[in-house]
Enzyme design. Structure first.
Site, PDB file in Angstrom:
ATOM      1  N   HIS A  89       0.834  -1.207   0.000  1.00  0.00           N
ATOM      2  CA  HIS A  89       0.000   0.000   0.000  1.00  0.00           C
ATOM      3  C   HIS A  89       0.873   1.264   0.000  1.00  0.00           C
ATOM      4  O   HIS A  89       0.571   2.236  -0.692  1.00  0.00           O
ATOM      5  CB  HIS A  89      -0.913   0.015   1.244  1.00  0.00           C
ATOM      6  CG  HIS A  89      -1.899  -1.120   1.296  1.00  0.00           C
ATOM      7  ND1 HIS A  89      -2.123  -1.875   2.434  1.00  0.00           N
ATOM      8  CD2 HIS A  89      -2.713  -1.647   0.348  1.00  0.00           C
ATOM      9  CE1 HIS A  89      -3.043  -2.789   2.183  1.00  0.00           C
ATOM     10  NE2 HIS A  89      -3.412  -2.684   0.925  1.00  0.00           N
ATOM     11  N   SER A  93      -2.677  -7.942   3.458  1.00  0.00           N
ATOM     12  CA  SER A  93      -3.008  -7.735   4.870  1.00  0.00           C
ATOM     13  C   SER A  93      -3.323  -9.078   5.527  1.00  0.00           C
ATOM     14  O   SER A  93      -2.977  -9.317   6.692  1.00  0.00           O
ATOM     15  CB  SER A  93      -4.215  -6.801   5.002  1.00  0.00           C
ATOM     16  OG  SER A  93      -3.946  -5.570   4.396  1.00  0.00           O
TER      17      SER A  93
END
Ligand code: PNS
Length: 166
Positions: free
Chosen positions: A21, A133
Site C-alpha cells: 500500500h 493484509s
C-alpha cells in the site's frame, strides 16, 4: 462536481496497511498532487484494528507529507466519497491476475454508479506482489517476522495488539 484532476482516492480496508500500500501511495504521488487514503469504516467484526487506529497508523507513516496524503475513514458508497473530496479517480493496486476479477467488477460497478469516476490500476512492484493484509495477520500473531511486509510503525502496533490479546 468539480473537475479536480490533481487528486486521487486510494480506498481499502487496510487492516493493516502494508508495504504494498505504501508503494502505491508513493507512486500515485508522482502523478497526483494529493492522495486521499480512504479507510473503509464498516469492516467485519474480525477486523484487527479499528478504523480510527488504521487512520492514525497511516497518518504516522506519511507524517512528513501530510499536505499531500489525506487519511480519512469512509462509509457508504466509494463514489460518494470520491465526489465529496472533489476527485474523479480511484486508484487500486493489482498484484496478480487473481485480483483482476474482483477489481474489474468493482470498477465497472463504480462506473455504473458514477460515470465520471475512473478507476486506475497500478501494478505492484514484484517484490511486493505476494504481500497482503491477510498474510500479515497470519504471520504476526505467532511472532513471525513481518518486517519485509509492513512499515516499522505497523509492526510495532501489531506486536502491541497481539500481546494484549494473549
Ligand atoms: O482493501 P479492500 O477490502 O479490497 O477494499 C475494498 C473497498 C473498500 C475498495 C470496497 O469494498 C468499497 O469500495 N466499499 C465501499 C462500498 C462500495 O462503494 N462498493 C463499490 C461498488 S462494488
Amino acid at each position: 462536481m468539480s473537475n479536480n484532476k490533481k487528486s486521487a482516492v486510494f480506498p481499502g480496508s487496510f487492516d493493516p496497511f502494508t508495504n504494498g500500500h505504501i508503494d502505491i501511495v508513493e507512486r500515485s504521488l508522482e502523478i497526483f498532487e494529493t492522495v486521499h487514503v480512504a479507510v473503509l469504516e464498516n469492516l467485519s467484526k474480525n477486523a484487527l484494528f479499528t478504523p480510527e487506529e488504521r487512520v492514525e497508523l497511516i497518518e504516522k507513516i506519511f507524517k512528513k507529507r501530510k499536505q499531500k496524503v489525506v487519511v480519512e475513514t469512509f462509509s457508504g458508497l466509494l463514489v460518494d466519497y470520491v465526489k465529496k473530496v472533489k476527485s474523479r479517480v480511484i486508484i487500486r493496486g493489482l498484484r496478480a491476475i487473481s485480483d483482476f476479477d474482483y477489481e474489474a467488477q468493482m470498477a465497472l460497478m463504480n462506473r455504473q454508479l458514477d460515470h465520471r469516476v475512473e478507476t486506475l490500476f497500478m501494478m505492484t512492484r514484484e517484490e511486493n506482489s505476494y504481500i497482503s493484509s491477510t498474510l500479515v495477520k497470519q504471520v504476526a500473531p505467532y511472532g513471525g517476522d513481518v518486517s519485509m511486509l509492513v512499515h516499522p510503525i505497523i509492526a510495532k502496533a501489531l506486536q502491541a495488539k497481539y500481546s494484549k490479546k494473549k
